[in-house]
Design a protein around this motif. Structure first.
Motif, PDB file in Angstrom:
ATOM      1  N   GLY A   1      40.845  22.670  43.745  1.00  0.00           N
ATOM      2  CA  GLY A   1      41.827  24.035  43.511  1.00  0.00           C
ATOM      3  C   GLY A   1      42.633  23.789  42.289  1.00  0.00           C
ATOM      4  O   GLY A   1      43.388  24.578  41.736  1.00  0.00           O
ATOM      5  N   GLU A   2      42.371  22.664  41.652  1.00  0.00           N
ATOM      6  CA  GLU A   2      43.545  22.312  40.369  1.00  0.00           C
ATOM      7  C   GLU A   2      42.918  22.803  39.044  1.00  0.00           C
ATOM      8  O   GLU A   2      41.520  22.558  38.920  1.00  0.00           O
ATOM      9  CB  GLU A   2      43.746  21.057  40.307  1.00  0.00           C
ATOM     10  CG  GLU A   2      44.753  20.562  39.126  1.00  0.00           C
ATOM     11  CD  GLU A   2      45.109  19.189  39.095  1.00  0.00           C
ATOM     12  OE1 GLU A   2      45.726  18.553  38.221  1.00  0.00           O
ATOM     13  OE2 GLU A   2      44.988  18.459  40.026  1.00  0.00           O
ATOM     14  N   THR A   3      43.419  23.341  38.423  1.00  0.00           N
ATOM     15  CA  THR A   3      42.922  23.998  36.985  1.00  0.00           C
ATOM     16  C   THR A   3      42.631  22.848  36.096  1.00  0.00           C
ATOM     17  O   THR A   3      43.471  22.029  35.841  1.00  0.00           O
ATOM     18  CB  THR A   3      43.812  24.978  36.427  1.00  0.00           C
ATOM     19  OG1 THR A   3      44.260  26.146  37.321  1.00  0.00           O
ATOM     20  CG2 THR A   3      43.374  25.624  35.175  1.00  0.00           C
ATOM     21  N   VAL A   4      41.449  22.832  35.569  1.00  0.00           N
ATOM     22  CA  VAL A   4      40.947  21.914  34.599  1.00  0.00           C
ATOM     23  C   VAL A   4      41.129  22.323  33.139  1.00  0.00           C
ATOM     24  O   VAL A   4      40.748  23.623  32.901  1.00  0.00           O
ATOM     25  CB  VAL A   4      39.598  21.504  34.701  1.00  0.00           C
ATOM     26  CG1 VAL A   4      39.180  20.429  33.922  1.00  0.00           C
ATOM     27  CG2 VAL A   4      39.516  20.961  36.350  1.00  0.00           C
ATOM     28  N   PRO A   5      41.716  21.673  32.366  1.00  0.00           N
ATOM     29  CA  PRO A   5      41.924  22.328  30.927  1.00  0.00           C
ATOM     30  C   PRO A   5      40.755  22.418  30.138  1.00  0.00           C
ATOM     31  O   PRO A   5      39.746  21.576  30.387  1.00  0.00           O
ATOM     32  CB  PRO A   5      42.823  21.091  30.263  1.00  0.00           C
ATOM     33  CG  PRO A   5      43.430  20.443  31.428  1.00  0.00           C
ATOM     34  CD  PRO A   5      42.501  20.532  32.490  1.00  0.00           C
TER      35      PRO A   5
ATOM     36  N   LEU B   1      38.394  24.823  30.999  1.00  0.00           N
ATOM     37  CA  LEU B   1      37.533  25.591  31.922  1.00  0.00           C
ATOM     38  C   LEU B   1      38.141  26.776  32.194  1.00  0.00           C
ATOM     39  O   LEU B   1      39.351  26.971  32.567  1.00  0.00           O
ATOM     40  CB  LEU B   1      37.029  24.795  32.967  1.00  0.00           C
ATOM     41  CG  LEU B   1      36.371  23.447  32.581  1.00  0.00           C
ATOM     42  CD1 LEU B   1      35.904  22.527  33.770  1.00  0.00           C
ATOM     43  CD2 LEU B   1      35.245  23.897  31.649  1.00  0.00           C
ATOM     44  N   PRO B   2      37.389  27.877  32.439  1.00  0.00           N
ATOM     45  CA  PRO B   2      38.069  29.055  32.833  1.00  0.00           C
ATOM     46  C   PRO B   2      38.478  28.949  34.416  1.00  0.00           C
ATOM     47  O   PRO B   2      37.730  28.202  35.153  1.00  0.00           O
ATOM     48  CB  PRO B   2      36.805  30.411  32.584  1.00  0.00           C
ATOM     49  CG  PRO B   2      35.609  29.485  32.508  1.00  0.00           C
ATOM     50  CD  PRO B   2      36.106  28.090  32.087  1.00  0.00           C
ATOM     51  N   PRO B   3      39.259  29.695  34.886  1.00  0.00           N
ATOM     52  CA  PRO B   3      39.426  29.532  36.546  1.00  0.00           C
ATOM     53  C   PRO B   3      38.432  30.036  37.278  1.00  0.00           C
ATOM     54  O   PRO B   3      37.756  30.923  36.783  1.00  0.00           O
ATOM     55  CB  PRO B   3      40.816  30.452  36.427  1.00  0.00           C
ATOM     56  CG  PRO B   3      41.079  31.445  35.412  1.00  0.00           C
ATOM     57  CD  PRO B   3      40.457  30.560  34.133  1.00  0.00           C
ATOM     58  N   ARG B   4      38.478  29.552  38.475  1.00  0.00           N
ATOM     59  CA  ARG B   4      37.372  30.072  39.542  1.00  0.00           C
ATOM     60  C   ARG B   4      37.834  31.234  39.768  1.00  0.00           C
ATOM     61  O   ARG B   4      39.108  31.614  40.377  1.00  0.00           O
ATOM     62  CB  ARG B   4      37.205  29.173  40.605  1.00  0.00           C
ATOM     63  CG  ARG B   4      36.153  29.331  41.621  1.00  0.00           C
ATOM     64  CD  ARG B   4      36.181  28.420  42.642  1.00  0.00           C
ATOM     65  NE  ARG B   4      35.941  27.155  42.116  1.00  0.00           N
ATOM     66  CZ  ARG B   4      35.678  26.075  42.883  1.00  0.00           C
ATOM     67  NH1 ARG B   4      35.932  26.058  44.111  1.00  0.00           N
ATOM     68  NH2 ARG B   4      35.616  24.682  42.281  1.00  0.00           N
TER      69      ARG B   4
END
Length: 386
Positions: free
Chosen positions: A344-348, A350-353
């Protein structure tokens, strides 16, 4: 009157010395006592001790050899001519035939000194190995054939045993009975159960031409390997029961039980071989009818050295591969702990899920229409062409 067989015997080394003093070989001594040469060798090395009438006969023979005077004492001394005295005189001196000078005495003493005995050069390891191979290999090939019923496997077993012996020659050379060492190694290789998985040994070889030889070989191959080995050592080679038990790594009682069961199995199918003497002769005849030849000693030694070099290089290659893999792992492994990314954490980067959101007005109208219409029967929705 009862007869006692507890005749005292000298130590094993003294038995051998007395035999050599009487200029008797092991074969000659065995013929006088009615035993095999292997039994005499076991008595002299201390691996076994005779009992019963054999002990009494052996003790009496050793006592007679000890009572005989040594050949060095009884032999008459050879009369040597008196040494020639070579006296060097000057012109000023006159020779006196009635007196002897100290120079003459010293010269005579030096001339009368006997020469040192000739020394024989010891055998090199290769020469000793070749002598052992030439003595044991032909008989071992025939024995391995009786154990396996395969000619090629018999030759391979003997060559493999001698190759191992050459690799461990410092240990084999000091063994009290190197022939037994090589025989045990050949038997172990010949009776290995892993040969059944080799493609070349899945099909049987042609049997012996003689019908009696075929019958005897069939009976031997139906016995368990331990029974077959015990029968061959006792009735074929001629070892005693303690030596047979020691070579098969079993107790004397277990070796005797195996021998009795093997003899009864052979006698049940071949009644003519119920007597041990007849069985011994038939085993020797069956093994001798096959023309089984062993390789030359230099070939075995060269094969052993090649095998040792191959396994040495293989071990070095495997060691180098392990060292390389370990070095690569240490080089590419992280040097610090990196915690895993929680879900659930945004990875720098990468587009959000994508996640489902609220429906639009058109989507809500379509959903209501689909729910209102019937989904079954002839009234179900059909796509209309445009």
């Amino acid at each position: 009157m009862t007869q006692s067989f507890d005749t005292p015997l000298p130590p094993p080394k003294e038995r051998r010395r007395l035999r050599e003093k009487g200029t008797l070989t092991q074969a000659q001594l065995a013929a006088q006592l009615g035993v095999s040469r292997e039994t005499v060798r076991a008595w002299e090395t201390g691996r076994s001790t005779p009992s019963g009438r054999k002990r009494e006969s052996y003790g009496q023979l050793l006592a007679s050899l000890a009572a005989e005077p040594s050949a060095e004492v009884t032999a008459p001394q050879k009369q040597e001519p008196p040494p020639k005295l070579t006296i060097s005189l000057s012109k000023a001196e006159k020779p006196n035939p009635h007196t002897a000078t100290p120079t003459a005495t010293a010269t005579a003493t030096a001339t009368h000194t006997p020469p040192p005995p000739p020394t024989t050069a010891p055998l090199t390891p290769a020469q000793a190995f070749d002598a052992l191979y030439a003595f044991c290999a032909p008989a071992l090939v025939r024995q391995a054939y009786l154990l396996t019923g395969r000619r090629e496997l018999a030759r391979e077993s003997v060559e493999q045993a001698f190759q191992v012996a050459w690799q461990r020659w410092p240990e084999v050379a000091v063994d009290p009975d190197p022939a037994s060492w090589v025989r045990a190694a050949a038997y172990e290789y010949a009776l290995s159960p892993w040969h059944r998985f080799r493609p070349r040994y899945r099909h049987p070889e042609p049997p012996p031409a003689d019908a009696s030889d075929r019958a005897l070989l069939d009976v031997l191959l139906t016995l368990p390997p331990s029974y077959r080995r015990t029968l061959l050592l006792y009735d074929g080679v001629g070892l005693g029961l303690p030596e047979t038990a020691a070579e098969t790594e079993a107790s004397t009682r277990a070796a005797a039980s195996r021998l009795l069961h093997a003899r009864s199995a052979v006698a049940a199918r071949l009644p003519d071989l119920a007597e041990p003497d007849v069985l011994h002769r038939r085993l020797a005849e069956t093994a001798s009818t096959e023309r089984l030849r062993a390789a030359k000693p230099p070939t075995v030694r060269i094969g052993s050295e090649r095998r040792a070099r191959f396994w040495t290089r293989a071990a070095i290659a495997i060691t180098v591969a392990i060292i390389g893999a370990t070095a690569l792992t240490l080089h590419s492994a992280p040097t610090r702990y990196e915690p895993p990314v929680p879900p659930g954490e945004t990875v720098p980067g990468l587009p959000p899920r994508a996640a489902p959101g609220t429906l639009s007005t058109a989507e809500l109208t379509l959903r209501a229409k689909l729910r209102a219409e019937s989904a079954n029967g002839p009234e179900r929705l059909l796509p209309e062409p445009r």
